[in-house]
Design a protein around this motif. Structure first.
Motif, PDB file in Angstrom:
ATOM      1  N   LYS B 225     -11.310  18.529   3.641  1.00  0.00           N
ATOM      2  CA  LYS B 225     -11.599  17.100   3.475  1.00  0.00           C
ATOM      3  C   LYS B 225     -11.234  16.600   2.068  1.00  0.00           C
ATOM      4  CE  LYS B 225     -14.877  17.060   7.233  1.00  0.00           C
ATOM      5  NZ  LYS B 225     -16.250  16.861   7.701  1.00  0.00           N
ATOM      6  N   ILE B 226     -10.248  17.257   1.448  1.00  0.00           N
ATOM      7  CA  ILE B 226      -9.653  16.685   0.232  1.00  0.00           C
ATOM      8  C   ILE B 226      -8.747  15.554   0.701  1.00  0.00           C
ATOM      9  CG2 ILE B 226      -8.028  17.100  -1.650  1.00  0.00           C
ATOM     10  CD1 ILE B 226      -9.061  19.994  -1.749  1.00  0.00           C
ATOM     11  N   LYS B 227      -8.112  15.806   1.809  1.00  0.00           N
ATOM     12  CA  LYS B 227      -7.176  14.853   2.407  1.00  0.00           C
ATOM     13  C   LYS B 227      -7.721  14.498   3.779  1.00  0.00           C
ATOM     14  CE  LYS B 227      -2.302  14.767   3.510  1.00  0.00           C
ATOM     15  NZ  LYS B 227      -0.980  15.143   3.044  1.00  0.00           N
ATOM     16  N   ARG B 228      -7.552  13.252   4.224  1.00  0.00           N
ATOM     17  CA  ARG B 228      -8.199  12.822   5.460  1.00  0.00           C
ATOM     18  C   ARG B 228      -7.239  12.493   6.607  1.00  0.00           C
ATOM     19  NH1 ARG B 228     -14.035  12.803   5.792  1.00  0.00           N
ATOM     20  NH2 ARG B 228     -14.709  13.117   3.655  1.00  0.00           N
ATOM     21  N   HIS B 229      -6.002  12.161   6.282  1.00  0.00           N
ATOM     22  CA  HIS B 229      -5.063  11.755   7.331  1.00  0.00           C
ATOM     23  C   HIS B 229      -3.724  12.421   7.074  1.00  0.00           C
ATOM     24  CE1 HIS B 229      -7.907   8.550   8.290  1.00  0.00           C
ATOM     25  NE2 HIS B 229      -7.941   8.290   6.992  1.00  0.00           N
ATOM     26  N   SER B 230      -2.943  12.621   8.125  1.00  0.00           N
ATOM     27  CA  SER B 230      -1.651  13.298   7.955  1.00  0.00           C
ATOM     28  C   SER B 230      -0.635  12.344   7.322  1.00  0.00           C
ATOM     29  CB  SER B 230      -1.132  13.796   9.298  1.00  0.00           C
ATOM     30  OG  SER B 230      -0.546  12.728  10.005  1.00  0.00           O
ATOM     31  N   ASN B 231       0.416  12.919   6.747  1.00  0.00           N
ATOM     32  CA  ASN B 231       1.467  12.117   6.111  1.00  0.00           C
ATOM     33  C   ASN B 231       2.059  11.100   7.081  1.00  0.00           C
ATOM     34  OD1 ASN B 231       1.022  13.836   3.998  1.00  0.00           O
ATOM     35  ND2 ASN B 231       2.994  14.901   4.130  1.00  0.00           N
ATOM     36  N   ASP B 232       2.372  11.558   8.291  1.00  0.00           N
ATOM     37  CA  ASP B 232       3.028  10.666   9.253  1.00  0.00           C
ATOM     38  C   ASP B 232       2.099   9.537   9.701  1.00  0.00           C
ATOM     39  OD1 ASP B 232       5.498  11.917   9.197  1.00  0.00           O
ATOM     40  OD2 ASP B 232       4.942  13.370  10.745  1.00  0.00           O
ATOM     41  N   GLU B 233       0.811   9.852   9.836  1.00  0.00           N
ATOM     42  CA  GLU B 233      -0.140   8.817  10.239  1.00  0.00           C
ATOM     43  C   GLU B 233      -0.219   7.713   9.163  1.00  0.00           C
ATOM     44  OE1 GLU B 233      -1.754   7.712  12.652  1.00  0.00           O
ATOM     45  OE2 GLU B 233      -3.204   6.398  11.650  1.00  0.00           O
ATOM     46  N   LEU B 234      -0.280   8.137   7.899  1.00  0.00           N
ATOM     47  CA  LEU B 234      -0.372   7.164   6.818  1.00  0.00           C
ATOM     48  C   LEU B 234       0.920   6.348   6.718  1.00  0.00           C
ATOM     49  CD1 LEU B 234      -2.143   9.389   4.152  1.00  0.00           C
ATOM     50  CD2 LEU B 234      -3.118   7.374   5.263  1.00  0.00           C
ATOM     51  N   ARG B 235       2.052   7.006   6.932  1.00  0.00           N
ATOM     52  CA  ARG B 235       3.341   6.302   6.865  1.00  0.00           C
ATOM     53  C   ARG B 235       3.405   5.225   7.954  1.00  0.00           C
ATOM     54  NH1 ARG B 235       6.686   9.997   4.816  1.00  0.00           N
ATOM     55  NH2 ARG B 235       6.140  11.361   6.538  1.00  0.00           N
ATOM     56  N   GLN B 236       2.949   5.591   9.154  1.00  0.00           N
ATOM     57  CA  GLN B 236       2.943   4.625  10.264  1.00  0.00           C
ATOM     58  C   GLN B 236       2.055   3.425   9.927  1.00  0.00           C
ATOM     59  OE1 GLN B 236       4.406   4.921  13.725  1.00  0.00           O
ATOM     60  NE2 GLN B 236       3.948   2.748  13.437  1.00  0.00           N
ATOM     61  N   ARG B 237       0.888   3.693   9.383  1.00  0.00           N
ATOM     62  CA  ARG B 237      -0.014   2.588   9.016  1.00  0.00           C
ATOM     63  C   ARG B 237       0.648   1.658   8.017  1.00  0.00           C
ATOM     64  NH1 ARG B 237      -6.032   4.357   7.366  1.00  0.00           N
ATOM     65  NH2 ARG B 237      -6.367   5.887   8.998  1.00  0.00           N
ATOM     66  N   PHE B 238       1.319   2.266   7.041  1.00  0.00           N
ATOM     67  CA  PHE B 238       1.963   1.464   5.998  1.00  0.00           C
ATOM     68  C   PHE B 238       3.019   0.542   6.608  1.00  0.00           C
ATOM     69  CE2 PHE B 238       5.571   1.177   2.929  1.00  0.00           C
ATOM     70  CZ  PHE B 238       4.960   0.391   1.971  1.00  0.00           C
ATOM     71  N   VAL B 239       3.831   1.088   7.508  1.00  0.00           N
ATOM     72  CA  VAL B 239       4.872   0.268   8.145  1.00  0.00           C
ATOM     73  C   VAL B 239       4.217  -0.871   8.929  1.00  0.00           C
ATOM     74  CG1 VAL B 239       6.713   0.255   9.869  1.00  0.00           C
ATOM     75  CG2 VAL B 239       6.555   2.147   8.231  1.00  0.00           C
ATOM     76  N   ASP B 240       3.194  -0.543   9.706  1.00  0.00           N
ATOM     77  CA  ASP B 240       2.544  -1.568  10.534  1.00  0.00           C
ATOM     78  C   ASP B 240       1.939  -2.686   9.683  1.00  0.00           C
ATOM     79  OD1 ASP B 240       3.231  -0.284  12.878  1.00  0.00           O
ATOM     80  OD2 ASP B 240       1.357   0.845  13.003  1.00  0.00           O
ATOM     81  N   MET B 241       1.426  -2.329   8.527  1.00  0.00           N
ATOM     82  CA  MET B 241       0.829  -3.358   7.669  1.00  0.00           C
ATOM     83  C   MET B 241       1.881  -4.172   6.943  1.00  0.00           C
ATOM     84  SD  MET B 241      -1.984  -1.009   5.886  1.00  0.00           S
ATOM     85  CE  MET B 241      -3.390  -0.378   6.786  1.00  0.00           C
ATOM     86  N   THR B 242       2.993  -3.545   6.611  1.00  0.00           N
ATOM     87  CA  THR B 242       3.974  -4.192   5.744  1.00  0.00           C
ATOM     88  C   THR B 242       4.885  -5.168   6.492  1.00  0.00           C
ATOM     89  OG1 THR B 242       3.949  -2.215   4.353  1.00  0.00           O
ATOM     90  CG2 THR B 242       5.743  -3.747   3.982  1.00  0.00           C
ATOM     91  N   VAL B 243       5.192  -4.857   7.747  1.00  0.00           N
ATOM     92  CA  VAL B 243       6.141  -5.696   8.481  1.00  0.00           C
ATOM     93  C   VAL B 243       5.730  -7.179   8.502  1.00  0.00           C
ATOM     94  CG1 VAL B 243       7.114  -6.140  10.776  1.00  0.00           C
ATOM     95  CG2 VAL B 243       7.166  -3.827   9.816  1.00  0.00           C
ATOM     96  N   PRO B 244       4.474  -7.504   8.868  1.00  0.00           N
ATOM     97  CA  PRO B 244       4.113  -8.941   8.857  1.00  0.00           C
ATOM     98  C   PRO B 244       4.168  -9.567   7.463  1.00  0.00           C
ATOM     99  CG  PRO B 244       2.222  -7.573   9.517  1.00  0.00           C
ATOM    100  CD  PRO B 244       3.403  -6.665   9.422  1.00  0.00           C
ATOM    101  N   GLN B 245       3.893  -8.759   6.433  1.00  0.00           N
ATOM    102  CA  GLN B 245       3.963  -9.302   5.061  1.00  0.00           C
ATOM    103  C   GLN B 245       5.407  -9.609   4.687  1.00  0.00           C
ATOM    104  OE1 GLN B 245       1.987  -6.229   2.877  1.00  0.00           O
ATOM    105  NE2 GLN B 245       0.010  -6.681   3.817  1.00  0.00           N
ATOM    106  N   ALA B 246       6.341  -8.758   5.138  1.00  0.00           N
ATOM    107  CA  ALA B 246       7.763  -9.008   4.867  1.00  0.00           C
ATOM    108  C   ALA B 246       8.208 -10.291   5.556  1.00  0.00           C
ATOM    109  CB  ALA B 246       8.598  -7.818   5.341  1.00  0.00           C
ATOM    110  N   GLU B 247       7.706 -10.501   6.777  1.00  0.00           N
ATOM    111  CA  GLU B 247       8.069 -11.729   7.506  1.00  0.00           C
ATOM    112  C   GLU B 247       7.557 -12.954   6.763  1.00  0.00           C
ATOM    113  OE1 GLU B 247       6.544 -11.133  11.456  1.00  0.00           O
ATOM    114  OE2 GLU B 247       8.065  -9.591  11.868  1.00  0.00           O
ATOM    115  N   LYS B 248       6.315 -12.882   6.321  1.00  0.00           N
ATOM    116  CA  LYS B 248       5.726 -14.024   5.604  1.00  0.00           C
ATOM    117  C   LYS B 248       6.524 -14.309   4.320  1.00  0.00           C
ATOM    118  CE  LYS B 248       1.390 -15.624   3.576  1.00  0.00           C
ATOM    119  NZ  LYS B 248       0.102 -15.201   3.039  1.00  0.00           N
ATOM    120  N   LEU B 249       6.993 -13.242   3.707  1.00  0.00           N
ATOM    121  CA  LEU B 249       7.737 -13.382   2.463  1.00  0.00           C
ATOM    122  C   LEU B 249       9.152 -13.909   2.707  1.00  0.00           C
ATOM    123  CD1 LEU B 249       7.258 -12.663  -0.514  1.00  0.00           C
ATOM    124  CD2 LEU B 249       8.056 -10.350  -0.027  1.00  0.00           C
ATOM    125  N   GLY B 250       9.702 -13.603   3.877  1.00  0.00           N
ATOM    126  CA  GLY B 250      11.066 -14.036   4.181  1.00  0.00           C
ATOM    127  C   GLY B 250      12.128 -13.063   3.730  1.00  0.00           C
TER     128      GLY B 250
END
Lengths: 283, 345
Positions: B225-250
């Motif tokens: 429990k030093i680390k809580r989530h796998s690399n790929d899981e965190l990467r997926q979350r980052f993409v999912d969060m960032t896409v709408p922000q990129a759209e808003k930014l243009g």
């Protein structure tokens, strides 16, 4: 939403984030202060005073920013940035005041980015390159001691309420800057043979630029009193540091009249480069 | 509480291990004086030191723009941000020191290339838009990685991360706000922002580390429990969060495979160039040498200052000691309680 996500998702929300970072959420020193120039105050003279003090702070802050990622220890990284940020804050308020009272309507950025070196009114001491840590501490000690003495007097009795408020905030900051520099001058002077030699050289190198600070004391303040106060601080620090206070010989000209060393123009060239490369940009 | 492993027999060792396992299983915190397996300690030292080094090296790419920031407000924001990073480095080195290492030694390991820092800082910052994109994407990815660390099993690390995440989040919002402002500006500014996004997108995705199947240490760190989530899981979350922000930014994210997958309820996206990540991690990124060299030079240039501070402190201590002894002698007929010499005056 997972519990881990809230920090990231809050990007899209409007929130009061003043509770989060350093350097935010402080009281606005000008809150509730009337910005009209009071009767009996000469706007030309007030603008010139704010310009000189604002340019001193802006150029000093720029030199402190150059220490970033080069400081001798991480604690010094944080402290030098802190002092640079305080001075930048003073510069912003003072330059804004210049634009308000001189009738030109220039913003802080117009004044910072669109003037040439001959239009800058800072004292030459602040524009000299950083040198080593000893030189930078010698300069900071003398600069903050003089500025503190001047700001205490402005805070106590200047007729312009804006300048008074700016000075009142600055007094607290400058007291810390002077203390920080004094502690380092003592450590270096009383440290090793090498640090003692460098610290003495630092004081000797700034000596020709010190008299100009006293000639820049605002009219209405007792120059002799300011000089004595700064001299007493230097004498006390130098004694603890086993250093000699050099003579402050008088050097012709003054930054307040637009006389500068060749070091200022390259400093401004760098500072203004992005703003000037993208005219009409919004930042 | 339990102490270190020295002189513990096999039974005592088992009890300590069982206690440690229980603390982890119940999601409680391990504190510096608690017993912990050597491998757990070693993993934490490596991870926290690497994180601290990343904060300190990470000051360079953005710090280079403080003197050139195009408005005084942006100058103040950037100056304060880079200062915060120095502060983060300080707390993290302090957290590492609770595990029995010292900052000077960790710094030496960094400048001798024996410890790593985040590979993202080996890319250059080419325009002022990079300052905004680093805030938005790099700090954003760092937050995805770091928020779960606020619940890390090691107490000092978890507590340091709470404060760091709050400040990182603030930096991210400031970065995004700079980009929004630039996108409302001139065509040249918009082009600068798009160019910066194109350069930083893939390196940001690589910040989550190699894919799970190629990340051998991850499982053990998750078990502890030093680390809580796998690399790929965190990467997926980052993409999912960032896409709408990129759209808003243009702006366009430079991945032709990026699209919403309604079945998964998540975005599909392309594969980062893992060979590039390996090259950058192994020291062959665009700025590796420059970053370490600058840190090394600052450390060496400052050596005389640190020596002077130590010499002065030693002299001061000797003077105080002498004064104290003189005070005690003078105060012999006094109350006897003036150990610091004050009552004898």
């Amino acid at each position: 939403m997972r519990e881990d996500d809230h920090v990231y998702l809050s990007l899209a929300e409007e929130q009061d984030d003043s509770r989060w970072a350093f350097g935010t959420g402080f009281e606005d020193p000008l809150h509730g202060v009337d910005t009209t120039v009071p009767d009996g105050v000469d706007p030309v003279e007030l603008a010139a005073l704010c310009l000189g003090l604002g340019d001193d702070a802006l150029v000093a802050s720029q030199r402190l920013a150059e220490w970033c990622t080069r400081a001798p220890e991480l604690e010094e990284e944080v402290a030098l940035a802190n002092i640079g940020l305080d001075l930048l804050g003073q510069a912003r308020m003072l330059l804004t005041r210049v634009g308000q009272v001189d009738g030109s309507g220039r913003s802080e950025d117009d004044l910072a980015y669109l003037r040439e070196s001959e239009d800058y009114r800072n004292v030459r001491l602040v524009e000299l390159p950083n040198g080593d840590f000893a030189f930078s501490m010698a300069r900071l000690l003398v600069f903050s001691a003089q500025r503190l003495a001047v700001f205490e007097r402005l805070a106590a009795g200047h007729p312009d309420p804006v300048l008074r408020a700016v000075a009142a905030k600055g007094v607290k900051e400058l007291a810390y800057h002077r203390q920080y520099a004094a502690e380092w001058v003592v450590r270096l002077g009383d440290g090793t043979d090498e640090s003692h030699r460098r610290m003495q050289e630092g004081l000797d190198t700034i000596a020709p630029y010190v008299d100009e600070l006293f000639r820049a004391v605002p009219s209405g303040q007792d120059v002799r009193e300011v000089r004595d106060e700064v001299g007493a601080v230097l004498a006390q620090v130098a004694a603890a540091a086993t250093l000699a206070v050099p003579d402050f010989e008088v050097m012709a000209g003054s930054g307040r009249d637009g006389v500068h060393t060749p070091c200022l123009a390259p400093l401004l060239f760098e500072m203004q480069s992005v703003a000037r490369a993208l005219p009409g940009g919004s930042w | 509480m339990t102490q270190t492993t020295t002189a513990a027999g096999p039974e005592a060792q088992d009890r300590l291990q069982a206690h440690f396992d229980g603390v982890i299983a119940h999601d409680r915190r391990i504190e510096p004086r608690d017993w912990m397996p050597d491998a757990y300690r070693g993993t934490l030292v490596r991870q926290i030191a690497q994180h601290a080094h990343s904060e300190i090296i990470g000051m360079q790419p953005e710090g280079a723009w403080i003197t050139r920031a195009p408005s005084l407000r942006r100058k103040a924001i950037l100056f304060a941000k880079v200062q915060d990073e120095a502060g983060h480095g300080l707390y993290l080195y302090a957290a590492a020191e609770t595990l029995g290492v010292d900052r000077a030694d960790l710094t030496r390991r960094l400048i001798e290339g024996r410890q790593k820092y985040s590979s993202i800082f080996n890319y250059p910052t080419l325009s002022f838009a990079d300052v905004g994109v680093i805030g938005w994407l790099v700090d954003g990815a760092a937050i995805c990685n770091q928020v779960p660390l606020c619940r890390s099993s090691f107490g000092p690390y978890a507590r340091a991360m709470v404060r760091i995440c709050k400040e990182e989040s603030f930096h991210q919002r400031q970065g995004y706000e700079l980009l929004l402002t630039m996108m409302r500006g001139t065509a040249a500014q918009r082009a600068m922002v798009q160019d910066a996004v194109d350069r930083w997108w893939w390196p940001s995705l690589m910040m989550f580390g190699p894919p799970d199947e190629a990340s051998p240490n991850s499982a053990r760190s998750m078990g502890w429990k030093i680390k809580r989530h796998s690399n790929d899981e965190l990467r997926q979350r980052f993409v999912d969060m960032t896409v709408p922000q990129a759209e808003k930014l243009g702006v366009t994210l430079p991945d032709p495979e990026l699209r919403w997958n309604p079945e998964r309820g998540r975005h599909d996206f392309g594969t980062p160039d893992w060979d590039e990540l390996k090259r950058v991690i192994s020291g062959n990124g665009p700025c590796n040498e420059e970053r370490v060299e600058r840190r090394r030079r600052a450390h060496e240039d400052g050596a005389w200052v640190r020596r002077a501070a130590a010499a002065h402190a030693k002299k001061q201590a000797a003077r105080q000691e002498a004064a104290r002894e003189a005070g005690q002698d003078a105060g012999h007929t006094g109350t006897g309680s003036g150990a610091d010499g004050r009552e004898t005056r």
